[in-house]
Design an enzyme around this catalytic site. Structure first.
Site, mmCIF file in Angstrom:
data_model
loop_
_atom_site.group_PDB
_atom_site.id
_atom_site.type_symbol
_atom_site.label_atom_id
_atom_site.label_comp_id
_atom_site.label_asym_id
_atom_site.label_seq_id
_atom_site.Cartn_x
_atom_site.Cartn_y
_atom_site.Cartn_z
ATOM 1 N N ARG A 23 0.895 -1.184 0.000
ATOM 2 C CA ARG A 23 0.000 0.000 0.000
ATOM 3 C C ARG A 23 0.923 1.221 0.000
ATOM 4 O O ARG A 23 1.695 1.412 0.936
ATOM 5 C CB ARG A 23 -0.904 -0.006 1.226
ATOM 6 C CG ARG A 23 -1.646 1.301 1.394
ATOM 7 C CD ARG A 23 -2.794 1.210 2.354
ATOM 8 N NE ARG A 23 -3.925 0.522 1.770
ATOM 9 C CZ ARG A 23 -5.194 0.657 2.163
ATOM 10 N NH1 ARG A 23 -5.495 1.470 3.155
ATOM 11 N NH2 ARG A 23 -6.157 -0.019 1.581
ATOM 12 N N HIS A 72 -6.998 0.792 -6.788
ATOM 13 C CA HIS A 72 -7.236 -0.107 -5.654
ATOM 14 C C HIS A 72 -7.926 -1.348 -6.230
ATOM 15 O O HIS A 72 -9.122 -1.581 -6.021
ATOM 16 C CB HIS A 72 -8.114 0.600 -4.616
ATOM 17 C CG HIS A 72 -8.105 -0.064 -3.269
ATOM 18 N ND1 HIS A 72 -7.421 -1.222 -2.997
ATOM 19 C CD2 HIS A 72 -8.710 0.300 -2.100
ATOM 20 C CE1 HIS A 72 -7.604 -1.551 -1.733
ATOM 21 N NE2 HIS A 72 -8.377 -0.649 -1.163
ATOM 22 N N GLN A 106 -10.026 -3.801 -3.973
ATOM 23 C CA GLN A 106 -11.346 -3.299 -3.599
ATOM 24 C C GLN A 106 -12.333 -3.547 -4.737
ATOM 25 O O GLN A 106 -13.444 -4.047 -4.533
ATOM 26 C CB GLN A 106 -11.256 -1.793 -3.302
ATOM 27 C CG GLN A 106 -12.582 -1.166 -2.950
ATOM 28 C CD GLN A 106 -13.092 -1.590 -1.587
ATOM 29 O OE1 GLN A 106 -12.356 -1.528 -0.611
ATOM 30 N NE2 GLN A 106 -14.336 -2.021 -1.497
ATOM 31 N N ASP A 152 -17.085 7.579 -2.775
ATOM 32 C CA ASP A 152 -15.870 7.447 -1.959
ATOM 33 C C ASP A 152 -15.500 8.841 -1.473
ATOM 34 O O ASP A 152 -16.055 9.843 -1.959
ATOM 35 C CB ASP A 152 -14.740 6.818 -2.805
ATOM 36 C CG ASP A 152 -13.457 6.601 -2.008
ATOM 37 O OD1 ASP A 152 -13.535 6.508 -0.761
ATOM 38 O OD2 ASP A 152 -12.366 6.531 -2.619
ATOM 39 N N CYS A 169 -16.493 2.115 -0.448
ATOM 40 C CA CYS A 169 -15.392 1.209 -0.092
ATOM 41 C C CYS A 169 -15.050 1.282 1.390
ATOM 42 O O CYS A 169 -14.466 0.346 1.923
ATOM 43 C CB CYS A 169 -14.162 1.547 -0.924
ATOM 44 S SG CYS A 169 -13.640 3.262 -0.730
ATOM 45 N N ARG A 204 -14.180 -8.468 0.569
ATOM 46 C CA ARG A 204 -12.747 -8.228 0.331
ATOM 47 C C ARG A 204 -11.946 -9.489 0.644
ATOM 48 O O ARG A 204 -11.050 -9.887 -0.101
ATOM 49 C CB ARG A 204 -12.250 -7.079 1.222
ATOM 50 C CG ARG A 204 -12.799 -5.708 0.902
ATOM 51 C CD ARG A 204 -12.232 -5.198 -0.397
ATOM 52 N NE ARG A 204 -10.788 -5.211 -0.410
ATOM 53 C CZ ARG A 204 -10.007 -4.256 0.123
ATOM 54 N NH1 ARG A 204 -10.554 -3.198 0.664
ATOM 55 N NH2 ARG A 204 -8.688 -4.351 0.075
#
Ligand code: CP
Ligand code: NVA
Length: 319
Positions: free
Chosen positions: A99, A126, A129, A219, A259, A287
């Protein structure tokens, strides 16, 4: 060897295969030891709840283990070169999740690592996700072809991965955002060049974007690393909030996705996030299942349906 830096690293058939395999695997309740002796290395430069815990829990459920390090304790890109770090880590672990602030970091890692590298969020994408989210959407809607995802918000990492996935799966992408916050020029054109059937459309008015949507997705307006722009973004996105008024413009059966983590009261109101159309914790749960499937595939432990080849050739080159 395959990596997962972007959803575009997959073919549409592989993305579908990962979604269907996750749905199939999720129904099995029995524990597995298929990854016994397998270690996942994780280096995170930014905070995480879902990504970290879902990867660690998934590894544990499959009989493997994981080692988590912050970018700071490794001195990522500071104490030694990214290339040396990637080569060294590859000697100890069988897959790596990163990340990072800069997408180039995952690309450099993938160039030098000898094991699969997974993007656990960068400034560009991402993909983990999005993979979990397409599982959630398919569970809710069945076949996704011809369905509409209305994304209300910033053209950020989440939006980019979802837009790519929609183009791959034949979903219509309706994107409501201020014109100054659209994707870089050429992004839609590139997607259309690869996937000519892709339907990708911007809307200045969120009500127009959500009118025929099956899914409304939002988001945060300010992603990790953009904190200095927060005030400016709050002004720019003030009319792009997912609230009850916006939901009234949509079909009654529309589902709302996020998310997480959410900035409650900014991009989404409590009423919507906690309301009956919200599926945000269903998303969070998926996830783990989706990433388990991804790991199994990258580690050559599962074949995807539809004749998708295993990522690693099993036949060794004779010397
Ligand atoms: N959605 C998501 O990636 O959450 P975390 O930042 O908590 O990992
Ligand atoms: N766009 C958000 C996603 C967090 C999971 C961020 O990058 O902060």
């Amino acid at each position: 060897m395959r990596h997962m830096l972007s959803l575009a690293d997959l073919s549409p058939q592989e993305l579908r295969g990962l979604v269907l395999t996750t749905m199939r695997r999720k129904k099995r309740k029995t524990a597995s030891t298929v990854l016994r002796g397998t270690i996942l290395g994780m280096i995170f430069e930014k905070p995480s709840l879902r990504t970290r815990v879902s990867f660690e829990a998934g590894m544990a459920r499959l009989g493997g283990t994981s080692i988590f390090l912050t970018g700071q304790e490794v001195g990522l890109g500071v104490r030694e070169s990214l290339a040396d770090c990637a080569r060294t880590l590859s000697e100890y672990v069988q897959a790596i999740v990163l990340r990072v602030y800069r997408h180039e970091t995952v690309e450099t890692f993938a160039r030098f690592a000898r094991v699969p590298v997974i993007n656990g969020l960068s400034d560009r994408e991402h993909p983990c996700q999005a993979l979990g989210d397409f599982v959630t959407m398919q569970e809710l809607l069945g076949d996704l072809t011809g369905r509409t995802l209305a994304f209300v918000g910033d053209s950020n990492n989440i939006a980019r991965s979802l837009a790519i996935g929609c183009a791959m799966l034949g979903m219509r992408w309706h994107h409501a955002c201020p014109p100054a916050y659209r994707f870089e020029p050429g992004f839609f054109a590139e997607l259309r060049a690869r996937l000519p059937q892709a339907v990708l459309q911007y809307f200045d008015d969120p009500a127009e974007a959500v009118r025929h949507a099956d899914i409304i997705y939002t988001d945060v307006w300010t992603s990790m690393g953009q904190e200095k722009e927060q005030v400016q973004r709050q002004k720019a996105f003030a009319h792009y909030r997912v609230d009850s008024e916006l939901l009234r413009q949509a079909r009654p059966e529309v589902r709302v996705m996020h998310c997480l983590p959410a900035h409650r009261g900014e991009e989404i109101t409590d009423e919507v996030l906690d309301g009956p159309q919200s599926v945000v914790f269903h998303q969070a749960a998926n996830r783990m299942y989706a990433q388990e499937t991804l790991l199994l595939w990258l580690l050559n432990k599962v074949r995807l349906p539809g004749g998708s080849p295993s990522p690693r050739p099993t036949r060794r080159r004779s010397r």
